[in-house]
Design a protein around this motif. Sequence first.
Motif, short mmCIF file in Angstrom:
data_model
loop_
_atom_site.label_atom_id
_atom_site.label_comp_id
_atom_site.label_asym_id
_atom_site.label_seq_id
_atom_site.Cartn_x
_atom_site.Cartn_y
_atom_site.Cartn_z
N THR A 10 0.81 -1.22 0.00
CA THR A 10 0.00 0.00 0.00
C THR A 10 0.84 1.27 0.00
O THR A 10 0.29 2.36 -0.15
N ASN A 15 3.21 0.14 -4.43
CA ASN A 15 2.21 0.31 -5.47
C ASN A 15 2.87 0.43 -6.84
O ASN A 15 2.37 -0.10 -7.83
N ASN A 34 0.44 -5.85 4.16
CA ASN A 34 0.20 -4.46 4.51
C ASN A 34 -0.02 -4.40 6.02
O ASN A 34 -0.91 -5.05 6.53
N TYR A 42 -7.02 -4.41 -4.42
CA TYR A 42 -5.96 -4.74 -5.36
C TYR A 42 -6.30 -5.95 -6.21
O TYR A 42 -5.49 -6.37 -7.01
#
Length: 69
Positions: A10, A15, A34, A42
């Motif tokens: 994240t 990303n 995460n 996602y």
Amino acid sequence: MINVLINGITGKMGNEVLQEALKAEDIQVVAGVNNSKILLNYNIPVYNDFNSIKEGVDIVVDFSSITNT
């Protein structure tokens, strides 16, 4: 096919790694980790810790960070 897990998915770099991996023909991102409370979709499982991972993973890409509070 190389199965990849992104630790720190994240975050900004996590990303970016995800976006580039999605373009590759021989890489499949199978999960992410995460530890923040950010919830994003996602289309892959995103876990809070490594003990919960169920997918088979070949490589872990780590863009996590440790912060002292």
